[in-house]
Design an enzyme around this catalytic site. Structure first.
Site, PDB file in Angstrom:
ATOM      1  N   HIS A   8       0.861  -1.379   0.001  1.00  0.00           N
ATOM      2  CA  HIS A   8       0.044  -0.052  -0.096  1.00  0.00           C
ATOM      3  C   HIS A   8       0.952   1.174   0.105  1.00  0.00           C
ATOM      4  O   HIS A   8       1.998   1.306   0.346  1.00  0.00           O
ATOM      5  CB  HIS A   8      -0.860   0.012   1.123  1.00  0.00           C
ATOM      6  CG  HIS A   8      -0.109   0.167   2.556  1.00  0.00           C
ATOM      7  ND1 HIS A   8       0.364   1.127   3.154  1.00  0.00           N
ATOM      8  CD2 HIS A   8       0.039  -1.056   3.326  1.00  0.00           C
ATOM      9  CE1 HIS A   8       1.160   0.765   4.208  1.00  0.00           C
ATOM     10  NE2 HIS A   8       1.035  -0.487   4.308  1.00  0.00           N
ATOM     11  N   ARG A  58      -5.863   1.494   4.248  1.00  0.00           N
ATOM     12  CA  ARG A  58      -4.540   1.813   3.611  1.00  0.00           C
ATOM     13  C   ARG A  58      -4.519   0.937   2.174  1.00  0.00           C
ATOM     14  O   ARG A  58      -4.060   1.574   1.136  1.00  0.00           O
ATOM     15  CB  ARG A  58      -3.436   1.872   4.368  1.00  0.00           C
ATOM     16  CG  ARG A  58      -2.946   0.419   5.120  1.00  0.00           C
ATOM     17  CD  ARG A  58      -2.208   0.856   5.918  1.00  0.00           C
ATOM     18  NE  ARG A  58      -1.538  -0.326   6.627  1.00  0.00           N
ATOM     19  CZ  ARG A  58      -2.052  -0.924   7.464  1.00  0.00           C
ATOM     20  NH1 ARG A  58      -3.341  -0.639   8.143  1.00  0.00           N
ATOM     21  NH2 ARG A  58      -1.442  -1.890   8.249  1.00  0.00           N
ATOM     22  N   GLU A  84      -2.367  -6.976   7.261  1.00  0.00           N
ATOM     23  CA  GLU A  84      -0.685  -7.111   7.988  1.00  0.00           C
ATOM     24  C   GLU A  84      -0.651  -8.190   8.863  1.00  0.00           C
ATOM     25  O   GLU A  84      -1.765  -8.521   9.586  1.00  0.00           O
ATOM     26  CB  GLU A  84      -0.676  -5.684   8.390  1.00  0.00           C
ATOM     27  CG  GLU A  84       0.727  -5.491   8.809  1.00  0.00           C
ATOM     28  CD  GLU A  84       1.969  -5.555   8.013  1.00  0.00           C
ATOM     29  OE1 GLU A  84       2.079  -6.776   7.635  1.00  0.00           O
ATOM     30  OE2 GLU A  84       2.849  -4.941   7.857  1.00  0.00           O
TER      31      GLU A  84
END
Length: 217
Positions: A8, A58, A84
């Site tokens: 990102h 994001r 993540e």
């Protein structure tokens, strides 16, 4: 079959050196939108069959910006599997402060994933992150024949890409971390089975500013 991967765009927490992890999130920096456009322009001619993106804001914003630049717009599939690495109590905290508090654990996260133990701050084991990302990628590979793009995050995607090429845990950080909006490409064989071949790693040559922020943010 080609598999494209990107991290990102840079975020406010990237700049402030705060951990985001699986549940933490922050808006993209204003300049990130230009870099996303540059990435989109670099791959505008690729006839993607589908884009798979983390559900984090994001990553979603990055994927949407890329699609706007493609000559053949394509559906984005959002999946929790590409989020993540979960960093537990570290999420939202300042990196420098946490490195002073957990020097061994965070050193292992950056350099020795075979020794990484996040139990002390209730983080996600790296093996769990690798498994969920591999599941997303392999399911997508079996469902499609054309190029695919995966939009994810620094720590988890760095490790998972290397894992998909057949490397061991101890080797997953040998080439460093992914730059925001960089491009990595893997090639599958005709049988679409692991391991895949890496043909491009962490290419940011199309970005005007190639400074890398921490891949653990």
């Amino acid at each position: 079959m080609q598999l494209y991967f990107t991290r990102h765009g840079k975020t406010e927490w990237n700049q402030a050196r705060r951990f985001q992890g699986m549940m933490g999130d922050s808006p993209l920096l204003p300049e990130s939108y230009q870099e996303i456009q540059l990435l989109g322009d670099a791959i505008a001619d690729v006839p993607f069959e589908k884009i798979y993106s983390s559900t984090s804001l994001r990553a979603r914003t990055t994927a949407q910006g890329i699609v706007e630049r493609l000559k053949q717009p394509v559906e984005i599939v959002y999946t929790e599997g590409l989020r993540e690495l979960g960093l537990g109590d570290l999420e939202g905290q300042f990196i420098d402060e946490m490195q002073a508090k957990y020097p061994q654990e965070l050193s292992d996260l950056r350099h020795h994933l075979d020794r990484y133990d996040p139990t002390i701050f209730q983080g996600e084991p790296i093996e769990d992150a690798l498994k969920r990302i591999e599941t997303v990628v392999m399911t997508a590979v079996q469902a499609h024949n054309g190029p695919l793009l995966f939009v994810g995050h620094g720590a988890s995607l760095t490790a998972a890409i290397q894992w998909l090429t057949g490397k061991e845990l101890a080797q997953l950080r040998e080439q460093g971390g992914l730059v925001n909006n960089s491009l990595t490409i893997l090639e599958t064989g005709t049988d679409k089975q692991l391991p895949f071949e890496m043909t491009c790693w962490n290419d940011a040559s199309f970005l005007k500013n190639q400074d890398s922020l921490d891949a653990l943010l």
